[in-house]
Structures are given as structure tokens and as C-alpha cells.
Design a protein around this motif. Sequence first.
Motif, PDB file in Angstrom:
ATOM      1  N   GLU A   1      13.552  46.634  52.827  1.00  0.00           N
ATOM      2  CA  GLU A   1      13.481  45.342  53.501  1.00  0.00           C
ATOM      3  C   GLU A   1      13.951  44.323  52.476  1.00  0.00           C
ATOM      4  OE1 GLU A   1      12.970  45.217  56.650  1.00  0.00           O
ATOM      5  OE2 GLU A   1      12.399  47.331  56.731  1.00  0.00           O
TER       6      GLU A   1
ATOM      7  N   GLU B   1      11.034  45.007  49.898  1.00  0.00           N
ATOM      8  CA  GLU B   1      10.174  46.195  49.993  1.00  0.00           C
ATOM      9  C   GLU B   1      11.038  47.447  49.844  1.00  0.00           C
ATOM     10  OE1 GLU B   1       6.462  47.684  52.723  1.00  0.00           O
ATOM     11  OE2 GLU B   1       8.278  47.071  53.792  1.00  0.00           O
TER      12      GLU B   1
ATOM     13  N   SER C   1       6.845  53.837  47.335  1.00  0.00           N
ATOM     14  CA  SER C   1       6.775  52.776  48.341  1.00  0.00           C
ATOM     15  C   SER C   1       6.051  51.582  47.735  1.00  0.00           C
ATOM     16  CB  SER C   1       6.022  53.271  49.581  1.00  0.00           C
ATOM     17  OG  SER C   1       5.918  52.247  50.548  1.00  0.00           O
TER      18      SER C   1
ATOM     19  N   LEU D   1       5.863  46.935  47.854  1.00  0.00           N
ATOM     20  CA  LEU D   1       6.372  45.583  48.048  1.00  0.00           C
ATOM     21  C   LEU D   1       6.939  45.114  46.719  1.00  0.00           C
ATOM     22  CD1 LEU D   1       3.491  44.042  50.174  1.00  0.00           C
ATOM     23  CD2 LEU D   1       5.840  44.390  50.938  1.00  0.00           C
TER      24      LEU D   1
ATOM     25  N   THR E   1       9.496  41.445  59.676  1.00  0.00           N
ATOM     26  CA  THR E   1       8.862  42.499  58.892  1.00  0.00           C
ATOM     27  C   THR E   1       7.342  42.416  58.847  1.00  0.00           C
ATOM     28  OG1 THR E   1       8.958  41.229  56.829  1.00  0.00           O
ATOM     29  CG2 THR E   1      10.881  42.563  57.391  1.00  0.00           C
TER      30      THR E   1
ATOM     31  N   ILE F   1       5.969  40.703  56.552  1.00  0.00           N
ATOM     32  CA  ILE F   1       5.706  40.513  55.126  1.00  0.00           C
ATOM     33  C   ILE F   1       5.647  39.013  54.826  1.00  0.00           C
ATOM     34  CG2 ILE F   1       6.525  40.922  52.779  1.00  0.00           C
ATOM     35  CD1 ILE F   1       7.985  43.404  53.873  1.00  0.00           C
TER      36      ILE F   1
ATOM     37  N   ARG G   1       5.263  51.395  62.228  1.00  0.00           N
ATOM     38  CA  ARG G   1       5.533  50.039  61.729  1.00  0.00           C
ATOM     39  C   ARG G   1       7.050  49.847  61.637  1.00  0.00           C
ATOM     40  NH1 ARG G   1       2.725  49.037  56.176  1.00  0.00           N
ATOM     41  NH2 ARG G   1       3.999  50.869  55.679  1.00  0.00           N
TER      42      ARG G   1
ATOM     43  N   HIS H   1      10.556  48.054  60.997  1.00  0.00           N
ATOM     44  CA  HIS H   1      11.045  47.132  59.973  1.00  0.00           C
ATOM     45  C   HIS H   1      10.107  47.061  58.774  1.00  0.00           C
ATOM     46  CE1 HIS H   1      14.247  45.911  62.617  1.00  0.00           C
ATOM     47  NE2 HIS H   1      13.383  45.624  63.560  1.00  0.00           N
ATOM     48  N   ARG H   2       9.475  48.193  58.447  1.00  0.00           N
ATOM     49  CA  ARG H   2       8.795  48.367  57.170  1.00  0.00           C
ATOM     50  C   ARG H   2       9.437  49.556  56.480  1.00  0.00           C
ATOM     51  NH1 ARG H   2       4.115  45.531  56.257  1.00  0.00           N
ATOM     52  NH2 ARG H   2       4.514  46.210  54.099  1.00  0.00           N
TER      53      ARG H   2
ATOM     54  N   ASP I   1       8.240  53.466  56.559  1.00  0.00           N
ATOM     55  CA  ASP I   1       8.270  54.003  57.919  1.00  0.00           C
ATOM     56  C   ASP I   1       9.702  54.187  58.412  1.00  0.00           C
ATOM     57  OD1 ASP I   1       5.701  52.387  57.467  1.00  0.00           O
ATOM     58  OD2 ASP I   1       5.196  53.540  59.260  1.00  0.00           O
ATOM     59  N   ASP I   2      10.571  53.223  58.114  1.00  0.00           N
ATOM     60  CA  ASP I   2      11.961  53.337  58.564  1.00  0.00           C
ATOM     61  C   ASP I   2      12.698  54.444  57.809  1.00  0.00           C
ATOM     62  OD1 ASP I   2      11.583  51.373  60.401  1.00  0.00           O
ATOM     63  OD2 ASP I   2      12.790  49.854  59.398  1.00  0.00           O
TER      64      ASP I   2
END
Length: 237
Positions: A11, A24, A40, A42, A57, A59, A145, A147-148, A151-152
Motif C-alpha cells: 500500500e 504498508e 508484514s 506498516l 486502505t 490506514i 481486508r 487493500h491491505r 491480505d492482497d
Amino acid sequence: MIHTYIALDLETTGLNPTDDRILEIGAVKIVEGRETEVFSTLVDPGRQVTPRIQELTGITNEMAAGGMEYKEAVERLVEFCQDLPLLGHNILFDYSFVKRSAVNQNLTFEKEGVDTLKIARRLLPDLEHRSLEYLCTHYGIAQERKHRAEDDARSARCLYERLRQEFPDCPQGIFLPGPLVYQVKKQSPITPAQKGYLNDLLKYHKIELPVKVDSLTKNEASRIIDRIILEHGRILR
């Protein structure tokens, strides 16, 4: 079909790897078809997250500010990826952000990759859309989730495997990694002279920037200084 790779998704604060930053990181290591490790986190991008990106997102600025320091996050991602190929949906987008950030830190990041977007465009030309979200809905791939990054990344992996199962007779080269090409030159950090003058301008005109001055490149700082002088004038002694 490849069985060992890094499923990657980022992201970001925007769409331009020259001016925007990673927000992210979601990287999932697949070894012989099995998930073995995840990186993973942020990332503190050193700038404000726009309302549009926050809405997309989830975020917030507070979440981003609590993320991993930018240089450390990039260094750890490069190390995590080792010499493995990348896999993602529109993977060149993610690769361009990582490579530019890596080059700025004197790190090497030359990769091959598999792009599930390119595969879908070739094998599913009649679909109305070929975004990751649309394709996951089309195939019934769960997305907890959207657009995280982590997960994407997993969704792209699942999509890759599903496409491979559905089209076993297509040319195998479609599912193999190819070179990821993104040319980039190192961006110099803001100079001490620029930093001092920019801080003086901000104080003199009582301006708050939506970015951390220390995170700016030399070119970014120059553009901001020029814009402030154009809009507000020089410092009058």
C-alpha cells in the motif's frame, strides 16, 4: 508454474514512485507451494496520508506514524526477498516502489516476476474488469481486508493458483517469471543547506508541511522551496 517465490503487495501514499512512499508491506514467502514465512508491517512514510488513501486502505496517519522506520522496512524487505522471484497483481507497480527505495539506500533489487494482472488480461479477455478485487469475487476467493498489503499478497497467490488450475493447457510460459524492468537513478537526500533554509521559510511564513523535512530528497526539497517562495515570498531580513 513456479512453486517458490515471494507474493508481494504494497500500500502506498500515491501512484508515483518518484514522489510517493510505501505505506504498508505484505510479503509472503512460498516454498515448494507452501507458505513458510511472512514479512508484514506498516511503514512510516514521513508524510501525511491523504483522506483518499485513508478511505481506501483504512490506514490512518496515527497508524502510519507508528509504523516501521522507512529505511529499516526497505532493508528488511530486500533481505526477506533474497534471490526469489516476485508474484503480484500489477507487480511492476510494487517493484518500482521497492527498487527506487532500495537504490536510494544503495541496495540492489533486481528481480524477475509473475504478474497475475497480465495473466488475467490474456486468459480472461471477456471479463468486465480484471482488478484483484473483481477477480477474487469472480472466483470466490475470500478477501478479509481489501487493500491491505498482506491480505492482497495472499489473494494474488490464490488467484495465480486458480488461473493455473483453470487453464492447464495454455502455454506454460504465461505462468513463469520474466524480467521486471524499471530504470531508476538514485535520489540524493535533502542537503543541510536546503534543510536549514526550508525550516527558516516554514517558520517565517508559519507553514506546516504534510511531510517530514528529513524524509525529503534534494529534488523534492527544491520544488517545495520554490513553491513556498512563489506563493508566500522570500524571507525579508
